[in-house]
Each structure stands twice: as C-alpha cells, then as structure tokens.
Write an enzyme that holds these catalytic residues in place. Structure first.
Site, PDB file in Angstrom:
ATOM      1  N   SER A   7       0.848  -1.189   0.000  1.00  0.00           N
ATOM      2  CA  SER A   7       0.000   0.000   0.000  1.00  0.00           C
ATOM      3  C   SER A   7       0.882   1.237   0.000  1.00  0.00           C
ATOM      4  O   SER A   7       2.113   1.146   0.023  1.00  0.00           O
ATOM      5  CB  SER A   7      -0.908   0.011   1.238  1.00  0.00           C
ATOM      6  N   LYS A   8       0.239   2.400   0.005  1.00  0.00           N
ATOM      7  CA  LYS A   8       0.986   3.660  -0.084  1.00  0.00           C
ATOM      8  C   LYS A   8       1.937   3.870   1.087  1.00  0.00           C
ATOM      9  O   LYS A   8       2.905   4.614   0.971  1.00  0.00           O
ATOM     10  CB  LYS A   8       0.015   4.842  -0.186  1.00  0.00           C
ATOM     11  N   ARG A   9       1.661   3.210   2.208  1.00  0.00           N
ATOM     12  CA  ARG A   9       2.563   3.385   3.350  1.00  0.00           C
ATOM     13  C   ARG A   9       3.956   2.801   3.054  1.00  0.00           C
ATOM     14  O   ARG A   9       4.925   3.119   3.735  1.00  0.00           O
ATOM     15  CB  ARG A   9       1.980   2.751   4.616  1.00  0.00           C
TER      16      ARG A   9
ATOM     17  N   GLY B 116       5.459   3.293   0.216  1.00  0.00           N
ATOM     18  CA  GLY B 116       6.084   4.130  -0.808  1.00  0.00           C
ATOM     19  C   GLY B 116       5.221   4.147  -2.059  1.00  0.00           C
ATOM     20  O   GLY B 116       4.014   3.908  -2.002  1.00  0.00           O
TER      21      GLY B 116
END
Length: 426
Positions: free
Chosen positions: A200-202, A204
């Site tokens: 996920s975006k966490r 990167g």
C-alpha cells in the site's frame, strides 16, 4: 483453441503495480501461446470512474510495452446486455425477484475448480447464499457482469489476484446458470511490502506512473514485476521482454506472496542503465537536466552519461551526476565527504592547490591527467589516493566516482581547474 485472456481494471484510480503485474502475466501468457490479450475497462462505478483514470491506465500499459488486441471493451456500455440476461434467468426460474432486485438461486452441491496456480479449490454450494445479480435500480453486480462479459469476449483463461478466490464460486454459479463452459482460473499471489503486509501507499510509491517519474526504465519494471510471483527456474534475474515471453508458463507462478523490494528494483534498473548507450539515455536524461537548470552541449552530456551510468540506479541519478560534473553549482558535500575533509582540512586544501599547479600545462586526456597526478603523488611522497580523493570530493561532493582522471576529463580542463582552485580556498 485460441487462448484469450483479459486485463480488466476499474478506472477509479491509477494503475497499481499489482494490477500491472496481473496485466503483464496475462500479456506474457497470451504472447507465449500465440493467443489474444484483451482489455476491458470496468467502469460501472459511475461516481468514481473517470476518463482521466482510464487514460492513466492505458498510458501505464503502453509505457510497459503491453499492447492489446482488439478494441477495449467498456463494461458500462454493456448495461442492456447485463439486464437482458438477468431477466432471462428470472424467466427460466434460475433467479427470483426480491425487493425489486434479481437474486440468483445457488443450488446446493460443490462449487470447485482446478486452479492453474493453487490446484483444486472447492466451496460448498450451501455456503454460498443466493446473491443479487441485478440491483433494484437495474444495475448489475460485479460477479454477474464479469461472467457475462467474459463469456461474450470468449475468455479462455482468467488470471487474476488471489484476492478474487472468494468471488470465484459465485461466478461458477453464474456460469452454471447460464449453461456456459467455465474458463481456466489462475489466482496469482498478492504483492506484499517488506513488512509482510499487503502493498500500500505506506510502503512508498505503488503507482506504475510514479516509478516512470522516479527514473525507472520500463524494461526494468517489466523484468522486476515478472519475478514478483513467478520464477523461470534457476537463478536467472535479468531477462529481456522477449526472454520473459519465451520462458513464461503458468506452472512457474508461485503460490506464496512476493515482496516488493524497491532496493532490488533499483539494482535491476541499474543493470539496464549500464547496458544502454549514452545515445539511448540522452532523451531520458535531458528533461531532468532542464529541471536542474543545466543545458550542456549534447556531446558533453553524452560523455558525462557514459562516465556515470554504471554507478547510477535511476535516470534521475544519472541526471544529478551529470549535472554535478558539468556544473559546479550542483555540488553539495555528502556526510562522508564532510568527515573526510574534517580529518585534515589543511591537507585537503594543499592537495587541491598542488593538483591545480600540476595540471595547468597538461594535455587534457585521461592518460596524461593520470600521469601528472601520479607524478605529483611521488613528488609529495604520498599515496596516489591522497591526491585523487580530494579532487573527487571537490568535483562531485562524494567519496565514490569513476576514476579521477576520467572524471577530470569529463568535467573539462577550464572548469575543473577553476572548481579545484575555488575548493582549495574554501
């Protein structure tokens, strides 16, 4: 039988690397087997689907070099077909009305399939409750629409993420109700971040377009994505798209989740950068140099690219290092360089001043530069590194570079002497 596979993204956001990996597997399989790779845009979520998102997805696939056969199908344009077949099932008694919605009857019994990745998977029909296929507003549900679309598109193999396994028994029930043969299903393991959780975006960047802008080459991205959940056997890692296509098989798809390792991606990208010529990299590097305010001559930029590409991980790295060599204003001392200078600042400045004197009347070739600097080291009775390293730091801001004589050659005589003299007095 001609193999027909599809990639069916929803245009509600960017092209996720997981989606790109699914598209790549489908594309490789189709091309390997002489089949067709089709594209279906699942745009039934009218509130979130946009033309801009559709274009981002198409651009991402094009950047990766994944071409599709036939015109893309837009699911939203098939509403009348979905409604017609739901009404037909209702008429045949295979579905029934409930609160103005049409619900499919799911008979008891086993709903199973031989998965191309996970082998046999089975669900009990009684555990799959009757489910809505057409809402009260006459819009179709996902598990109904995709089956009808796949039937009409004559899809033979459905390769998708294993988060769809729970959807498959419902879809099998729809195939059964419609009296259609089922395709071969293959559910590919998820991509995780380094912490073992779903990417996920966490973790990167997760959009394919982000990596394009971060200086990753499409060939490297394809190579990297192919190895996320698939193995050709052996220790092969660097493979062209042609090699991937010839080696790809469903048997090579792994059952366990794979880890998206950005360090590995950048290493692989570095291998591709090294293999490319300066002429090939020039059009990728020039726009980045323009952003940095540098407009060097093509010849000078090519020379600098050749010097730095083997130590670069992205085209952004290449551009930054080219800028450092062609424009002294781009130099900033990194932590290691600062520590090295701090150990003996007087010695650092003295070595630079002596180098300027030694190089003033030298013919500016890599060979003559090296000879002059080695003679200087002998005269000063110090190791050659005591002369080379201050020059490297002054010109690049770092402690690692190409050989210093090549570095000086790329920077050019006038600029090098000017920058070394300034650093000796700083």
């Amino acid at each position: 039988m001609t193999i027909r596979v599809r990639f069916a993204p929803s245009p509600t956001g960017y092209l996720h690397v997981g989606g790109a990996r699914t598209a790549l597997f489908n594309w490789l399989f189709a091309r390997r087997e002489g089949g067709k790779f089709l594209l279906r845009i699942e745009d039934t979520d009218k509130a979130r689907s946009t033309d801009e998102h559709t274009q981002v997805i198409l651009d991402g696939l094009t950047w990766l070099g994944l071409d599709w056969d036939e015109q893309p199908i837009f699911q939203g344009a098939r509403l009348a077909r979905h409604q017609q077949m739901a009404d037909q099932l209702l008429k045949e008694g295979k579905a029934y009305m409930e609160e103005d919605a049409i619900r499919l009857r799911v008979p008891p019994g086993e709903l199973s399939w031989e998965d191309a990745v996970h082998e046999r998977i089975s669900f009990k029909g009684e555990d799959i409750r009757d489910f809505v296929i057409l809402r009260s507003d006459r819009s179709p549900l996902y598990n109904f629409a995709v089956v009808l679309d796949d039937i009409d598109m004559q899809i033979t193999h459905v390769l998708r993420g294993d988060d769809h396994i729970s959807n498959t028994p419902k879809q099998l029930a729809v195939y059964r109700a419609l009296g259609s043969a089922t395709p071969i299903f293959g559910h590919v393991p998820m991509i995780h971040g380094p912490d073992g959780k779903k990417l996920s975006k966490r973790h990167g960047a997760t959009a394919v377009g982000d990596y394009q802008h971060l200086g990753i080459l499409p060939e490297a991205m394809c190579n990297f994505l192919a190895l996320l959940g698939w193995s050709p056997g052996g220790d092969r890692e660097i493979m062209s798209k042609e090699e991937l296509r010839s080696l790809f098989s469903l048997d090579g798809i792994l059952k366990k989740p794979s880890v998206f390792d950005t360090t590995k991606l950048e290493w692989m990208n570095g291998q591709y950068l090294t293999a490319k010529s300066a002429d090939e990299l020039l059009p990728l590097v020039e726009p980045e140099l323009a952003k940095l305010g540098l407009n060097g001559s093509p010849a000078a930029v090519r020379n600098a690219i050749t010097a730095v590409k083997t130590r670069s991980r992205t085209t952004l790295d290449v551009a930054r290092q080219v800028a450092v060599r062609l424009d002294g204003k781009s130099v900033t001392l990194d932590e290691k360089a600062q520590k090295e200078i701090a150990k003996d600042k007087q010695g650092y400045q003295a070595a630079l001043a002596a180098s300027v004197t030694a190089l003033k009347n030298v013919e500016w070739t890599a060979e003559e530069i090296e000879r002059a600097l080695r003679n200087l080291a002998q005269q000063r009775n110090v190791a050659a590194g005591k002369i080379f390293q201050p020059i490297r730091i002054a010109l690049t801001g770092g402690t690692v570079s190409e050989p210093v004589n090549e570095l000086l050659s790329v920077v050019g005589k006038e600029a090098a002497l000017r920058r070394l003299e300034a650093a000796s007095l700083a």
